[in-house]
Design an enzyme around this catalytic site. Structure first.
Site, short mmCIF file in Angstrom:
data_model
loop_
_atom_site.label_atom_id
_atom_site.label_comp_id
_atom_site.label_asym_id
_atom_site.label_seq_id
_atom_site.Cartn_x
_atom_site.Cartn_y
_atom_site.Cartn_z
N GLU A 1 32.78 118.18 16.92
CA GLU A 1 33.39 117.67 15.87
C GLU A 1 35.04 117.48 16.06
O GLU A 1 35.38 118.38 16.52
CB GLU A 1 33.29 118.29 14.54
N LYS B 1 28.52 115.58 8.88
CA LYS B 1 27.73 116.32 7.83
C LYS B 1 26.65 115.49 7.63
O LYS B 1 26.50 114.13 7.62
CB LYS B 1 28.59 115.99 6.16
#
Length: 402
Positions: free
Chosen positions: A207, A223
């Site tokens: 990420e 997410k």
């Protein structure tokens, strides 16, 4: 606070620099010039300290938009690490429970020059043993924390909170080769290590917390998670719960970028793209913006730390809930680790991250909690995220939380 030149740091051998996002063409020709280590107990503003330290050593951290070119006779750049607790301090939020690995700094900045010759080949790893992992909470306690977050959502205190658990294991041998193996996990966009006297951090993070290239800021929040099967991918794409959770974080990250961007320049370039990390599908979005004129590193870190995807919404209220629910601090996880060099910056969010102090390995894993979260499913998701990290470290690949 420790501010040392290479001779003041533990006598580490000259080895290939493995910090995430360090330039590949320079990694075997870098030598540490200077480092700064800071811990919460030192007081002060870690973002301001990092900016001033880098600027004093020839890196234009006080104006990230200032034109700068990579040059072999000047500093190549610096590894930059910011813990989740330091990020919370920057946001004027609660730093959470004490770190289970107090040897780790909360801020580390390591400036590198170009060496005249390549670093020698690393010696073969010696004997390595990892003992049983001990979690900081049980499955039942983890599930109860999920229920507590749902209660806070029901009261209207928060919309979403990311809960993170910790586990530790004894080891013998040099932890650096084991932590370096994390970089080889599939999808580890920010794979690499950083170490100092008595500590090592290893990352397999996919990420992007924040990147800056050619005046463009980019963040890529993740997410939503499912097993990396055909059915798992279809389920993730069809899940209203996962999509709603994801959109909340995209909105939060858009707001964070807007604080340091040219007015009206924030865009969502890609929404809810499904990508693979090890044996998991994850949903990722890409948000970008034009960097505001004169933006310095300190203001950028204050805007994006701690990362919204590992905190929740609203961010400050979520930090309060995290502090109330998590029995162990986040240590090396859920912070930032990457590289800043002439004309660019690239920091990964330290998910899928482990660390070693003098006696223990530490690993963290968790997930976002919404009103629709099922406690048992959240416990299982955290275990699925922890499993590849533990396996790479050479320990029992069973779930981290029992």
């Amino acid at each position: 606070m420790r501010k040392n030149g290479p001779d003041g740091v533990e006598a580490l051998p000259l080895t290939r620099v493995d910090a995430p996002a360090a330039p590949h063409g320079c990694r075997d020709r870098l030598v540490e010039r200077e480092r700064l280590e800071w811990r919460l107990a030192d007081g002060g503003d870690p973002a301001a300290l990092a900016e001033a330290f880098l600027t004093a050593h020839g890196l234009t951290a006080d104006d990230l938009n200032r034109p700068a070119a990579h040059h072999p006779d000047r500093p190549c750049g610096a590894a930059l690490y910011v813990s989740a607790a330091a990020g919370a301090i920057l946001a004027a939020g609660h730093p959470g429970a004490p770190s289970p690995a107090p040897a780790l700094p909360d801020l580390a900045v390591v400036v590198y020059d170009h060496a005249a010759a390549p670093a020698p080949a690393a010696p073969a790893p010696g004997p390595w043993w990892v003992g049983p992992w001990t979690p900081s909470w049980s499955d039942r306690q983890h599930a109860d924390a999920v229920a507590a977050v749902r209660a806070a959502i029901g009261r209207g205190d928060v919309y979403q909170v990311n809960l993170v658990g910790h586990a530790a294991a004894p080891y013998t041998g040099d932890p650096r080769p084991a932590l370096a193996r994390l970089a080889r996990l599939p999808g580890a966009r920010y794979g690499g290590t950083l170490h100092g006297p008595g500590w090592t951090i290893g990352s397999a993070s996919p990420e992007t917390l924040i990147a800056l290239h050619a005046g463009r800021l980019v963040t890529r929040p993740i997410k939503g998670t499912r097993p990396a099967t055909g059915a798992g991918r279809r389920e993730l794409l069809a899940s209203a719960k996962e999509r709603a959770e994801h959109i909340m974080i995209v909105d939060l990250e858009r707001n964070d970028l807007a604080r340091v961007a040219a007015t009206g320049s924030v865009t969502v370039d890609e929404l809810f793209a499904v990508r693979r990390w090890c044996d998991l599908w994850q949903a990722e979005s890409t948000i970008s913006a034009t960097c505001a004129d004169g933006l310095g590193l300190a203001d950028l870190l204050r805007a994006v730390c701690p990362g919204g995807s590992v905190t929740g919404a609203p961010k400050l209220a979520a930090l309060d809930v995290v502090a109330a629910c998590e029995p162990a601090g986040r240590g090396a996880s859920m912070g930032a680790l990457g590289w800043i060099g002439p004309g660019h910056l690239d920091l990964g969010l330290t998910i899928r991250t482990a660390a070693a102090d003098g006696h223990l390995l530490h690993a963290w894993a968790g997930g976002g909690i919404t009103w629709d979260s099922d406690p048992d499913a959240e416990v299982a998701e955290a275990a699925a995220k922890a499993r590849p990290v533990r396996a790479a470290l050479g320990g029992d690949p069973a779930p981290a939380y029992r």
